[in-house]
Design an enzyme around this catalytic site. Structure first.
Site, short mmCIF file in Angstrom:
data_model
loop_
_atom_site.label_atom_id
_atom_site.label_comp_id
_atom_site.label_asym_id
_atom_site.label_seq_id
_atom_site.Cartn_x
_atom_site.Cartn_y
_atom_site.Cartn_z
N ARG A 1 -3.20 9.91 6.75
CA ARG A 1 -3.25 8.49 7.14
C ARG A 1 -2.70 7.61 6.02
O ARG A 1 -2.95 7.85 4.85
CB ARG A 1 -4.71 8.09 7.39
CG ARG A 1 -4.91 6.61 7.49
CD ARG A 1 -6.31 6.26 7.89
NE ARG A 1 -7.29 6.30 6.83
CZ ARG A 1 -7.53 5.31 5.96
NH1 ARG A 1 -6.84 4.20 6.01
NH2 ARG A 1 -8.48 5.43 5.05
N ARG B 1 -0.97 8.96 0.00
CA ARG B 1 -2.19 9.46 -0.65
C ARG B 1 -2.18 10.95 -0.91
O ARG B 1 -2.65 11.40 -1.96
CB ARG B 1 -3.39 9.12 0.24
CG ARG B 1 -3.64 7.65 0.23
CD ARG B 1 -4.83 7.28 1.08
NE ARG B 1 -5.02 5.85 0.94
CZ ARG B 1 -5.90 5.15 1.61
NH1 ARG B 1 -6.70 5.74 2.48
NH2 ARG B 1 -6.01 3.85 1.43
N HIS C 1 -12.09 11.39 1.45
CA HIS C 1 -12.16 9.98 1.82
C HIS C 1 -12.15 9.73 3.32
O HIS C 1 -12.92 8.94 3.84
CB HIS C 1 -10.97 9.28 1.17
CG HIS C 1 -10.88 7.82 1.47
ND1 HIS C 1 -11.89 6.95 1.18
CD2 HIS C 1 -9.89 7.08 2.04
CE1 HIS C 1 -11.53 5.72 1.54
NE2 HIS C 1 -10.35 5.77 2.08
N GLU D 1 -6.98 1.56 -2.87
CA GLU D 1 -5.55 1.63 -3.11
C GLU D 1 -5.00 0.27 -3.52
O GLU D 1 -3.92 0.16 -4.11
CB GLU D 1 -4.88 2.10 -1.82
CG GLU D 1 -3.46 2.51 -2.00
CD GLU D 1 -2.97 3.37 -0.86
OE1 GLU D 1 -3.74 4.24 -0.38
OE2 GLU D 1 -1.83 3.18 -0.44
N PHE E 1 0.87 -1.18 0.00
CA PHE E 1 0.00 0.00 0.00
C PHE E 1 0.91 1.23 0.00
O PHE E 1 2.08 1.14 0.36
CB PHE E 1 -0.89 0.00 1.26
CG PHE E 1 -2.33 -0.36 0.99
CD1 PHE E 1 -2.67 -1.54 0.37
CD2 PHE E 1 -3.36 0.50 1.38
CE1 PHE E 1 -4.00 -1.87 0.13
CE2 PHE E 1 -4.69 0.17 1.14
CZ PHE E 1 -5.02 -1.01 0.52
N SER F 1 -6.54 2.36 9.01
CA SER F 1 -7.76 2.76 9.70
C SER F 1 -8.64 1.55 10.02
O SER F 1 -9.23 1.46 11.11
CB SER F 1 -8.54 3.75 8.85
OG SER F 1 -9.76 4.02 9.47
N HIS G 1 -8.48 10.83 -1.26
CA HIS G 1 -7.93 9.58 -1.80
C HIS G 1 -7.69 9.79 -3.29
O HIS G 1 -8.53 10.37 -3.98
CB HIS G 1 -8.95 8.46 -1.56
CG HIS G 1 -8.42 7.09 -1.80
ND1 HIS G 1 -8.06 6.65 -3.04
CD2 HIS G 1 -8.20 6.05 -0.95
CE1 HIS G 1 -7.64 5.39 -2.95
NE2 HIS G 1 -7.71 5.01 -1.69
N LEU H 1 -15.09 4.89 -4.34
CA LEU H 1 -13.70 4.50 -4.16
C LEU H 1 -13.25 3.34 -5.04
O LEU H 1 -13.90 2.31 -5.12
CB LEU H 1 -13.45 4.12 -2.70
CG LEU H 1 -11.96 4.00 -2.37
CD1 LEU H 1 -11.31 5.36 -2.30
CD2 LEU H 1 -11.75 3.25 -1.08
N GLN I 1 -8.37 13.75 4.33
CA GLN I 1 -7.62 13.01 3.32
C GLN I 1 -8.41 12.89 2.01
O GLN I 1 -9.57 12.48 2.02
CB GLN I 1 -7.34 11.60 3.83
CG GLN I 1 -6.69 10.72 2.78
CD GLN I 1 -6.05 9.49 3.38
OE1 GLN I 1 -6.73 8.50 3.63
NE2 GLN I 1 -4.78 9.56 3.65
#
Ligand SMILES: Cc1cc2nc3c(=O)[nH]c(=O)nc-3n(C[C@H](O)[C@H](O)[C@H](O)COP(=O)(O)OP(=O)(O)OC[C@H]3O[C@@H](n4cnc5c(N)ncnc54)[C@H](O)[C@@H]3O)c2cc1C
Length: 570
Positions: free
Chosen positions: A384, A276, A343, A245, A117, A389, A232, A242, A230
């Site tokens: 983040r 991100r 996001h 990722e 990631f 999360s 994304h 979404l 954030q």
């Protein structure tokens, strides 16, 4: 009106990963607990998490590397004691979920598979295909049911009972009938999740309206680091839905209208797997400089065709489906179109590691706890990392449940009376009886569009001042709204009106924090102050709202540790 008062040791608001993990621990410790949730538990946004959950299992990975990546990803704003606790506990937490029944995707040798990631120095995200959140949520829901936790779903929590510095319960109503009730408890936990719905283009569920944030703020309690939102990098063009990722983790390439793999300019070593904030800004920059694709030239391509159908169906089946449904593009055969989407919210209700809600920088509120996305502990600081999360929510949820179970033995049940519901009852009455000219859908779409435009990926003093003025205007216009449905049964118009009141309040916090933070750090980027300023802003924002909706801010220290702030390059 007679309003029932129910008594419990603990009330948990929210049935996502954080709330369920806490409820499980409380029940397991023999406490009486009710979970109140405005959605059916399995519709909580945790169930939408696709990509994964981080844990440093692999032989050549380590807790320390996970900590370093998280702190660097946070642009050094995360509290390092909380990060250490999270990263050290992560492998055990994943095993715990696995033992309770969560089935993870596997390697050939039977070990849990892990995918790379953004911003990570090692593939670390454990996953269940691209349905990780749903797998974990179902597991936790089964376990809480097995123990006999009480659930009241489709109940809307509208207020806390906060008197003499103590939280004594919550006030709620049944969405099915509009009947109010009071839940009197020794301990209350907020686990109400994220709040991306302040933005037009966002990846969040319709329910992610940040109710808890403004409920807390309206009692004069602080919110922390609200300016850090954030974006994304990969939301489907036009809607923001979404594309996890995981798509880039599995090898997705980002390409502009000139056929260029443009991340080579912005993050030459990490490319698409930069963090991100950086990838979102790069995409937005390409679009602003005229190299976008699609009918409005406001997106870029995400190309996965080289992975082939077999791998896409094994690893990303859900994403393929979403792109076909919402864009009509099949990622097996052609590139899809994406753009940055709001996001995740790094800020929230300030808590210590144990989960106690803070009254200010040094004291906490008795009987009040929070965890998950609505809370700010702060493990993500200014940005983040992906898959941290879905880790944070059950990890801190479980930990806070354990704290509550211990502290409840020393907490009293402070009896309350029906007058505690006055504020909620008056608000509902006002909304039902108002006959103004504004409608919620109209006002809400104006606010969301203006937030995306003025407080989005790139911000300036000018855009933020404009947004501040607009919010004052929306607040005034909100007083003049009308809802057409006057019934008591599933009155979603009423609920949306209450929720919109919350969106206005927390949007004001985002804008005020962003205006005063005259630097760029993590997800907060100011064109007019484009570098990080540790001397003045290596600090958390604590913001308080008064009755008029004005916000005052102060700054508190970041808990540093073994990682000394340095330039953040990828
Ligand atoms: C599309 C998407 C994909 C994601 N993918 C990943 C990923 O792969 N990895 C990762 O680490 N993170 C991911 N995230 C982020 C992560 O999923 C969330 O941050 C996390 O699951 C939040 O969990 P939670 O328990 O705090 O809240 P949620 O799961 O959002 O639950 C909130 C609960 O609060 C309840 N609630 C809210 N307000 C009220 C109210 N007023 N009254 C009563 N109940 C209320 C709701 O009913 C719900 O049960 C993703 C997020 C999105 C949007």
């Amino acid at each position: 009106m007679s309003i029932p008062i129910h008594e419990y040791d603990a009330v948990v608001v929210g049935a996502g990963l954080a709330g369920l993990a806490a409820a499980r621990e409380l029940k397991h410790a023999g406490k009486s607990v009710v979970v109140l949730t405005k959605l059916h538990p399995l519709r909580s946004h945790s169930g939408a998490a696709q990509g994964g959950i981080n844990a440093s299992f692999a032989k050549d990975d380590s807790t320390e590397l996970h900590e370093f990546d998280t702190v660097k990803g946070s642009d050094y704003l995360a509290d390092q004691d909380a990060v250490e606790f999270m990263c050290e506990t992560a492998p055990e937490l994943v095993r715990w979920m696995e033992k309770m029944g969560a089935v993870f995707s596997r390697n050939e040798d039977g070990t849990i598979a892990q995918r790379p990631f953004g911003g990570q120095s090692h593939p670390r995200a454990c996953f269940a295909k691209d349905r990780t959140g749903l797998t974990l949520l179902q597991t936790m829901f089964e376990q809480t049911n097995r123990l006999g936790v009480d659930f009241l779903d489709e109940w809307y929590v509208a207020d806390i009972i906060y008197e003499e510095g103590i939280v004594k319960g919550v006030v709620a109503y049944d969405i099915k009938t509009s009947e109010p009730a009071i839940f009197n408890a020794k301990a209350v936990m907020f686990a109400t999740g994220g709040y991306g719905r302040a933005f037009k283009i966002n990846s969040n569920a319709h329910a992610n309206t940040g109710d808890a944030l403004s409920i807390v703020a309206r009692h004069g309690l602080p919110l922390e680091d609200m300016e850090f939102v954030q974006f994304h990098p990969t939301g489907l063009a036009g809607t923001g839905i979404l594309m996890s990722e995981a798509a880039r983790g599995e090898g997705g390439k980002l390409i502009n209208s000139e056929g260029e793999r443009f991340m080579s300019k912005y993050a030459p070593s990490k490319m698409e797997l930069g963090p991100r904030d950086l990838v979102s800004r790069s995409i937005t920059q390409e679009v602003l400089e005229g190299r976008g694709v699609g009918p409005d030239k406001d997106a870029v391509y995400l190309d996965l065709t080289h992975l082939g159908e077999e791998k896409i169906m094994e690893r990303l089946p859900e994403l393929r489906d979403l792109a076909i449904t919402f864009l009509g593009l099949d990622m097996v055969k052609e590139p899809i179109m994406i753009a940055a989407t709001a996001h995740y919210s790094m800020g929230g209700v300030p808590v210590n590691i144990a989960g106690n809600v803070k009254k200010n920088a040094t004291e906490h509120v008795k009987g009040f706890y929070a965890a998950g996305e609505c809370a700010c502990v702060s493990v993500h600081g200014a940005n983040r990392l992906g898959a941290n999360s879905v880790l944070e929510a059950p990890l801190f949820g479980r930990h806070v449940g354990r704290t509550m179970a211990k502290e409840i033995d020393n907490l009293e049940l402070h009896k309350v009376d029906v007058s505690c519901a006055d504020r909620m009852v008056a608000e509902i009455k006002m909304l039902l009886e108002n006959s103004g000219s504004e409608t919620i859908p109209g006002l809400r779409s104006e606010l969301q569009a203006s937030m995306t435009e003025n407080a989005g990926v790139f911000r300036t003093e000018e855009s933020l001042l404009k947004q501040k003025r607009l919010i004052t205007e929306y607040r005034a216009r909100y007083k003049n709204i009308r809802i057409d449905d006057k019934s008591n049964v599933y009155n979603t118009d009423l609920q949306e009106a209450i929720e919109f009141g919350h969106i206005i309040d927390y949007a004001a916090f985002i804008v005020e924090g962003a205006l005063l933070r005259k630097e760029s750090r993590g997800a907060h980027f100011r064109n007019d102050y484009d570098s990080r300023d540790d001397e003045n802003f290596l600090k958390h924002t604590f913001a308080y709202m008064n009755e008029e909706g004005e916000i005052k801010t102060e700054y508190t220290d970041v808990t540093l540790g073994k990682f000394v702030p340095e330039a953040r390059t990828y």
